[in-house]
Design an enzyme around this catalytic site. Structure first.
Site, PDB file in Angstrom:
ATOM      1  N   LYS A  22      71.046  84.560 -51.268  1.00  0.00           N
ATOM      2  CA  LYS A  22      70.649  83.766 -50.095  1.00  0.00           C
ATOM      3  C   LYS A  22      69.334  84.275 -49.526  1.00  0.00           C
ATOM      4  O   LYS A  22      68.418  83.488 -49.261  1.00  0.00           O
ATOM      5  CB  LYS A  22      71.732  83.843 -49.012  1.00  0.00           C
ATOM      6  N   ASN A  23      69.256  85.592 -49.308  1.00  0.00           N
ATOM      7  CA  ASN A  23      68.080  86.123 -48.610  1.00  0.00           C
ATOM      8  C   ASN A  23      66.810  86.004 -49.434  1.00  0.00           C
ATOM      9  O   ASN A  23      65.713  86.083 -48.895  1.00  0.00           O
ATOM     10  CB  ASN A  23      68.315  87.582 -48.192  1.00  0.00           C
ATOM     11  N   CYS A 120      69.544  87.460 -31.009  1.00  0.00           N
ATOM     12  CA  CYS A 120      70.686  86.964 -31.766  1.00  0.00           C
ATOM     13  C   CYS A 120      71.825  87.942 -31.667  1.00  0.00           C
ATOM     14  O   CYS A 120      71.702  88.990 -31.065  1.00  0.00           O
ATOM     15  CB  CYS A 120      70.311  86.671 -33.204  1.00  0.00           C
ATOM     16  N   ARG A 125      66.279  92.014 -32.415  1.00  0.00           N
ATOM     17  CA  ARG A 125      65.535  91.481 -33.557  1.00  0.00           C
ATOM     18  C   ARG A 125      64.196  90.834 -33.169  1.00  0.00           C
ATOM     19  O   ARG A 125      64.016  89.626 -33.317  1.00  0.00           O
ATOM     20  CB  ARG A 125      66.399  90.507 -34.366  1.00  0.00           C
ATOM     21  N   ASP A 310      74.082  95.030 -44.417  1.00  0.00           N
ATOM     22  CA  ASP A 310      74.849  93.799 -44.647  1.00  0.00           C
ATOM     23  C   ASP A 310      76.180  94.062 -45.365  1.00  0.00           C
ATOM     24  O   ASP A 310      76.954  93.122 -45.585  1.00  0.00           O
ATOM     25  CB  ASP A 310      74.022  92.797 -45.465  1.00  0.00           C
ATOM     26  N   ARG A 402      77.438  80.000 -44.111  1.00  0.00           N
ATOM     27  CA  ARG A 402      75.993  80.203 -44.139  1.00  0.00           C
ATOM     28  C   ARG A 402      75.588  81.090 -45.307  1.00  0.00           C
ATOM     29  O   ARG A 402      74.485  80.963 -45.826  1.00  0.00           O
ATOM     30  CB  ARG A 402      75.543  80.871 -42.838  1.00  0.00           C
TER      31      ARG A 402
HETATM   32  C1  UD1 Z   1      66.778  90.881 -43.303  1.00  0.00           C
HETATM   33  C2  UD1 Z   1      67.989  90.148 -43.849  1.00  0.00           C
HETATM   34  C3  UD1 Z   1      69.266  90.661 -43.199  1.00  0.00           C
HETATM   35  C4  UD1 Z   1      69.358  92.167 -43.334  1.00  0.00           C
HETATM   36  C5  UD1 Z   1      68.070  92.836 -42.857  1.00  0.00           C
HETATM   37  C6  UD1 Z   1      68.053  94.332 -43.120  1.00  0.00           C
HETATM   38  C7  UD1 Z   1      67.151  87.941 -44.381  1.00  0.00           C
HETATM   39  C8  UD1 Z   1      67.181  86.485 -44.068  1.00  0.00           C
HETATM   40  N1  UD1 Z   1      67.862  88.727 -43.565  1.00  0.00           N
HETATM   41  O1  UD1 Z   1      66.700  90.585 -41.914  1.00  0.00           O
HETATM   42  O2  UD1 Z   1      70.378  90.026 -43.829  1.00  0.00           O
HETATM   43  O3  UD1 Z   1      70.435  92.634 -42.560  1.00  0.00           O
HETATM   44  O4  UD1 Z   1      66.926  92.272 -43.521  1.00  0.00           O
HETATM   45  O5  UD1 Z   1      68.254  94.604 -44.459  1.00  0.00           O
HETATM   46  O6  UD1 Z   1      66.541  88.375 -45.350  1.00  0.00           O
HETATM   47  N2  UD1 Z   1      62.156  94.626 -36.347  1.00  0.00           N
HETATM   48  C9  UD1 Z   1      61.267  94.799 -35.302  1.00  0.00           C
HETATM   49  N3  UD1 Z   1      60.151  94.009 -35.265  1.00  0.00           N
HETATM   50  C10 UD1 Z   1      59.889  93.049 -36.201  1.00  0.00           C
HETATM   51  C11 UD1 Z   1      60.804  92.884 -37.272  1.00  0.00           C
HETATM   52  C12 UD1 Z   1      61.932  93.687 -37.318  1.00  0.00           C
HETATM   53  O7  UD1 Z   1      61.472  95.652 -34.447  1.00  0.00           O
HETATM   54  O8  UD1 Z   1      58.872  92.344 -36.093  1.00  0.00           O
HETATM   55  C13 UD1 Z   1      63.362  95.496 -36.430  1.00  0.00           C
HETATM   56  C14 UD1 Z   1      64.685  94.708 -36.373  1.00  0.00           C
HETATM   57  O9  UD1 Z   1      65.057  94.434 -35.046  1.00  0.00           O
HETATM   58  C15 UD1 Z   1      65.626  95.644 -37.086  1.00  0.00           C
HETATM   59  C16 UD1 Z   1      64.735  96.306 -38.146  1.00  0.00           C
HETATM   60  O10 UD1 Z   1      63.394  96.068 -37.719  1.00  0.00           O
HETATM   61  O11 UD1 Z   1      66.092  96.623 -36.187  1.00  0.00           O
HETATM   62  C17 UD1 Z   1      64.900  95.760 -39.551  1.00  0.00           C
HETATM   63  O12 UD1 Z   1      64.807  94.362 -39.510  1.00  0.00           O
HETATM   64  P1  UD1 Z   1      64.283  93.500 -40.745  1.00  0.00           P
HETATM   65  O13 UD1 Z   1      64.257  94.369 -41.960  1.00  0.00           O
HETATM   66  O14 UD1 Z   1      63.022  92.833 -40.358  1.00  0.00           O
HETATM   67  O15 UD1 Z   1      65.453  92.442 -40.900  1.00  0.00           O
HETATM   68  P2  UD1 Z   1      65.351  90.885 -41.119  1.00  0.00           P
HETATM   69  O16 UD1 Z   1      64.192  90.553 -41.995  1.00  0.00           O
HETATM   70  O17 UD1 Z   1      65.474  90.195 -39.809  1.00  0.00           O
END
Ligand code: UD1
Length: 431
Positions: A22-23, A120, A125, A310, A402
């Site tokens: 999915k991701n 969320c 996030r 996850d 989802r």
């Molecule tokens: C993706 C995955 C999700 C998984 C996560 C971590 C998808 C659709 N989702 O989520 O299933 O749990 O990776 O492996 O691929 N952060 C910031 N600022 C930013 C971006 C992120 O502070 O601009 C923080 C987030 O709040 C979190 C951490 O960085 O604490 C990691 O998040 P991130 O790796 O970006 O996760 P997602 O891409 O949202």
């Protein structure tokens, strides 16, 4: 609203074919905006999230055609022209990854207006790193009334970007934007999840010049245009890990096929430490457990190749019946222990202090009504239900839909006593 009923106690025996990730699929779909030629994605999972993103892409100008190809489900996306650079709140709110259309829209047409995804259920996030990397590539970003207004009238320019910590979404976003930027981009301290390498492979098949994806440093040489391609989505490592844990929980012997065991090596190590037998094959792995209590182990979530956040909820469900006390440290997301009170309703003994949960194994769980709160949390309740006495009823299962394709069919084919009770389906919610 659909519910899933599970009668616990059945051992699992059989084969579960794993779907495309999915991701990965949703980022690859977003990449199709970068070219006017068709992008054909094979091994596509059919999920609420992919359908949902397809809807948004159509609004932006894509033609999205789903078909059953020779190797299973495929989707062909063709965006001859970007007809709108606007991704409204209603669509981005429902699925956070929709935000990742911003970079491709900007790279292809020089402007975009995309809603901020908002908070969320698994923590704040933010998207600050996404926006900073687009700014580093020369975009002008303004925030008004919950929207990101992005402009790059003279195109994006390559840059050196150092992420303060690993972010999957921000790395992918920078990559999606930088492939069409002028000159070279280097991403330092990039996320190294397998989905990153998959995205880079697809972009390279489209004519991009990306190297190092899947490591902490990614080099991108910008090109002026991308073309069409055919690309197979990698197997879903989270689905793989989830069924591996489900087999360990229920006992029996389950072979997971069409997948890659190396994607979940850290999970396999923990399963083995807990007393589960795992045999790896070319096309997946077999998970076996024949009676006896498992041992408690310690888990700390970390960016890949560490233990996946996850899979944390699923492994916690497994540990509720292990002998001794296991400790879970969640380092990626705050507030990702929402499954704890629900597991407690089934009789689990878990306490949470900040980012740490302590699970004292109990002799047995007992079926109850529980509520799915997010995608990964909800599947942990199904796993617990497989071993609980009597019936567990998981409510609000649209979260499951989802991210898990035909979950009850796949588990049912291995002997699980699981069935879906139909109801109205509400709008999807953010993950
Ligand atoms: C993706 C995955 C999700 C998984 C996560 C971590 C998808 C659709 N989702 O989520 O299933 O749990 O990776 O492996 O691929 N952060 C910031 N600022 C930013 C971006 C992120 O502070 O601009 C923080 C987030 O709040 C979190 C951490 O960085 O604490 C990691 O998040 P991130 O790796 O970006 O996760 P997602 O891409 O949202």
């Amino acid at each position: 609203m659909d519910r899933i009923a599970i009668t616990g106690g059945a051992r699992l025996e059989g084969v579960i074919p794993i779907s495309g990730a999915k991701n990965s699929a949703i980022k690859l779909m977003a990449a199709s905006l970068l070219t006017e030629e068709p992008l054909r994605l094979t091994n596509m999972p059919r999920l609420a999230d992919t359908r949902f993103l397809g809807k948004l892409l159509k609004r932006l100008g894509a033609e999205v055609v789903e078909a059953d190809g020779p190797d299973g489900p495929e989707t062909v996306l063709t965006t001859k022209e970007i007809v709108s650079g606007f991704a409204p709140y209603d669509l981005v709110r429902q699925m956070r990854a929709s935000f990742n259309v911003l970079g491709p829209l900007l790279a292809r047409s020089g402007q975009a207006k995309v809603s901020l995804p908002g908070g969320c259920s698994i923590g704040a996030r933010p998207v600050d790193l996404h926006l900073k990397s687009l700014e580093a590539l020369g975009a002008r970003i303004d925030l008004h009334e919950g929207y990101v207004y992005a402009q790059a009238p003279r195109g994006l320019k390559g840059a050196e970007i150092t992420f303060p910590f690993n972010s999957v979404g921000a790395t992918e976003h920078a990559l999606l934007a930088a492939v069409l930027a002028e000159g070279d981009t280097v991403l330092h301290n990039a996320a190294a999840e397998p989905e990153m390498a998959d995205l880079a492979d697809c972009l390279n098949a489209m004519g991009a010049k990306v190297s190092g994806a899947g490591t902490r440093t990614i080099h991108i040489r910008g090109v002026s245009r991308l073309g069409g391609a055919t690309h197979a989505v990698i197997p879903d490592r989270i689905e793989t890990g989830t069924y591996a844990v489900a087999a360990a929980m229920a006992g029996g012997e389950v072979r997971l096929t069409r997948t890659r065991s190396d994607f979940i090596q850290t999970l396999i190590d923990k399963l083995v430490e807990a007393g589960v037998e795992v045999v790896t094959h070319d096309d997946g792995l077999t998970v076996k457990r024949n009676g006896g209590r498992l041992r408690a182990v310690e888990i700390t979530t970390d960016p890949y190749p560490g233990f996946a956040t996850d899979l944390q909820a699923q492994f916690m469900a497994l540990m509720t019946l292990a002998e001794g006390e296991s400790v879970f440290r969640e380092t990626i997301f705050e507030n990702r222990f929402m499954h704890v009170p629900e597991l407690g309703r089934l009789g689990a003994d878990i306490t949470v202090h900040g980012g740490e949960a302590r699970v004292r194994g109990v002799e047995a769980l007992e079926g109850a009504q529980v509520m799915a709160t997010d995608l990964r949390a909800s599947v942990s309740l199904v796993i617990a239900g497989l071993a609980a006495r009597g019936e567990t009823m998981v409510n609000r299962v649209y979260h499951l839909d989802r991210g898990f394709e035909r979950l009850e069919e796949k588990l049912g084919a291995c002997g699980a006593q699981i069935r879906r009770l139909k109801g109205d389906t509400p709008e999807a919610e953010v993950e």
